[in-house]
Write a protein that holds these residues in place. Structure first.
Motif, PDB file in Angstrom:
ATOM      1  N   VAL A  71     104.004  71.594 -64.138  1.00  0.00           N
ATOM      2  CA  VAL A  71     103.052  72.685 -63.916  1.00  0.00           C
ATOM      3  C   VAL A  71     103.789  73.917 -63.422  1.00  0.00           C
ATOM      4  CG1 VAL A  71     101.099  73.471 -62.525  1.00  0.00           C
ATOM      5  CG2 VAL A  71     101.127  71.148 -63.426  1.00  0.00           C
ATOM      6  N   SER A  89     104.011  77.456 -65.312  1.00  0.00           N
ATOM      7  CA  SER A  89     103.511  78.636 -64.603  1.00  0.00           C
ATOM      8  C   SER A  89     104.588  79.713 -64.534  1.00  0.00           C
ATOM      9  CB  SER A  89     103.074  78.256 -63.188  1.00  0.00           C
ATOM     10  OG  SER A  89     102.060  77.286 -63.224  1.00  0.00           O
ATOM     11  N   LEU A 118     104.987  81.497 -67.712  1.00  0.00           N
ATOM     12  CA  LEU A 118     103.869  82.415 -67.976  1.00  0.00           C
ATOM     13  C   LEU A 118     103.866  83.613 -67.031  1.00  0.00           C
ATOM     14  CD1 LEU A 118     101.021  79.787 -68.477  1.00  0.00           C
ATOM     15  CD2 LEU A 118     102.053  81.195 -70.261  1.00  0.00           C
ATOM     16  N   LEU A 146     104.128  85.438 -76.399  1.00  0.00           N
ATOM     17  CA  LEU A 146     103.093  84.447 -76.710  1.00  0.00           C
ATOM     18  C   LEU A 146     101.908  85.084 -77.437  1.00  0.00           C
ATOM     19  CD1 LEU A 146     103.091  82.303 -73.438  1.00  0.00           C
ATOM     20  CD2 LEU A 146     104.063  81.712 -75.656  1.00  0.00           C
ATOM     21  N   LEU A 192     103.821  78.089 -81.588  1.00  0.00           N
ATOM     22  CA  LEU A 192     103.171  77.795 -80.325  1.00  0.00           C
ATOM     23  C   LEU A 192     102.873  76.303 -80.229  1.00  0.00           C
ATOM     24  CD1 LEU A 192     102.033  79.697 -78.007  1.00  0.00           C
ATOM     25  CD2 LEU A 192      99.804  79.022 -78.891  1.00  0.00           C
ATOM     26  N   ASN A 223     100.372  74.162 -79.014  1.00  0.00           N
ATOM     27  CA  ASN A 223      98.980  74.090 -78.536  1.00  0.00           C
ATOM     28  C   ASN A 223      98.745  72.910 -77.592  1.00  0.00           C
ATOM     29  OD1 ASN A 223      97.594  76.311 -79.910  1.00  0.00           O
ATOM     30  ND2 ASN A 223      98.116  75.235 -81.791  1.00  0.00           N
ATOM     31  N   ILE A 229      99.650  73.700 -73.995  1.00  0.00           N
ATOM     32  CA  ILE A 229      98.647  74.574 -73.377  1.00  0.00           C
ATOM     33  C   ILE A 229      97.422  73.757 -72.991  1.00  0.00           C
ATOM     34  CG2 ILE A 229      97.062  76.506 -73.806  1.00  0.00           C
ATOM     35  CD1 ILE A 229      99.232  77.889 -75.284  1.00  0.00           C
ATOM     36  N   ASP A 230      97.026  72.841 -73.865  1.00  0.00           N
ATOM     37  CA  ASP A 230      95.890  71.972 -73.547  1.00  0.00           C
ATOM     38  C   ASP A 230      96.154  71.144 -72.292  1.00  0.00           C
ATOM     39  OD1 ASP A 230      94.291  72.821 -75.609  1.00  0.00           O
ATOM     40  OD2 ASP A 230      95.009  71.312 -77.025  1.00  0.00           O
ATOM     41  N   TYR A 246      98.182  71.825 -69.873  1.00  0.00           N
ATOM     42  CA  TYR A 246      98.198  72.735 -68.720  1.00  0.00           C
ATOM     43  C   TYR A 246      96.764  73.086 -68.311  1.00  0.00           C
ATOM     44  CZ  TYR A 246      99.693  76.833 -65.958  1.00  0.00           C
ATOM     45  OH  TYR A 246      99.922  77.757 -64.973  1.00  0.00           O
ATOM     46  N   VAL A 247      95.948  73.367 -69.280  1.00  0.00           N
ATOM     47  CA  VAL A 247      94.541  73.672 -69.014  1.00  0.00           C
ATOM     48  C   VAL A 247      93.856  72.473 -68.350  1.00  0.00           C
ATOM     49  CG1 VAL A 247      92.290  74.036 -70.108  1.00  0.00           C
ATOM     50  CG2 VAL A 247      94.238  75.471 -70.759  1.00  0.00           C
ATOM     51  N   PHE A 271      95.206  70.268 -66.451  1.00  0.00           N
ATOM     52  CA  PHE A 271      95.596  70.251 -65.043  1.00  0.00           C
ATOM     53  C   PHE A 271      94.768  71.243 -64.238  1.00  0.00           C
ATOM     54  CE2 PHE A 271      97.813  72.618 -61.774  1.00  0.00           C
ATOM     55  CZ  PHE A 271      98.010  71.622 -60.829  1.00  0.00           C
ATOM     56  N   LEU A 272      94.620  72.436 -64.768  1.00  0.00           N
ATOM     57  CA  LEU A 272      93.863  73.467 -64.045  1.00  0.00           C
ATOM     58  C   LEU A 272      92.420  73.024 -63.807  1.00  0.00           C
ATOM     59  CD1 LEU A 272      95.212  76.636 -65.887  1.00  0.00           C
ATOM     60  CD2 LEU A 272      95.691  75.963 -63.531  1.00  0.00           C
TER      61      LEU A 272
END
Lengths: 91, 91
Positions: free
Chosen positions: B6, B10, B13, B22, B74, B76, B79-80, B82-83, B85-86
């Motif tokens: 994470v 982060s 980003l 990106l 990319l 994907n 990103i999924d 990571y999302v 986790f959020l």
DNA sequence: CGAACATATCGAAGTATTTCGATGTTTCTA
DNA sequence: TAGAAACATCGAAATACTTCGATATGTTCG
């Protein structure tokens, strides 16, 4: 959400101690007092204060003054907005 | 997704130039050549190479060698993750 | 009011990140 | 095969971030 905001939130999430604070925030029913943080983050008081400030500036947590204590709650809305931005990256 | 991962994502980003890369990646149908990046990022070649490496190390983009060019797409899935986790941060 | 408590701010030291110029490596092509 | 093209790596300089001790500010309570 503009790029500057995304950058700020990403930076706030880019530190192990701040991630720890956010995780504990969830455990504690999204409510945490500054003094609680000493128990699981091995840093001095000024450092913890600094990290809480960065999270606050990114609007990931919301501070509330309660007498001489500070109460912090997670800002679910900001996480949602950040997630929305991430989704727009995907095609 | 563990905390180290994470943190790495982060950090990746947390830079305006990398966010720009990106974003352009999405515009270009998730496909970008290294040379394309010079057109919208005002940095020298070594700097751009460095940023692409950080995004690659975070597994946000996937590099493919095509002769003497590099193609980036990319990731994907990352990103999924990571999302996801959020989302767990929210209660 | 004065002491103790909770948190914030300041300034400095250590560490990490960003950026560049110079140079190396691999691949294509004339 | 020599030169150019695309990208990576190295080393150094500039900038930013993290952390701390010292100190300041605001609040409670005796």
């Amino acid at each position: 959400m503009d790029a500057k905001k995304v950058e700020k939130i990403s930076k706030a999430l880019a530190d192990p101690n701040r991630l720890l604070i956010l995780k504990e925030l969830r455990k504690n029913k999204n409510c945490l007092y500054c003094t609680d943080v000493y128990e699981f983050v091995d840093l001095t008081q000024p450092s913890i204060s600094h990290h809480l400030k960065l999270l606050t500036d990114a609007e990931l947590i919301i501070p509330t003054k309660e007498g001489r204590n500070m109460k912090y709650t997670l800002n679910n809305k900001m996480i949602d907005q950040y997630v929305n931005f991430l989704q727009t990256l995907k095609s």
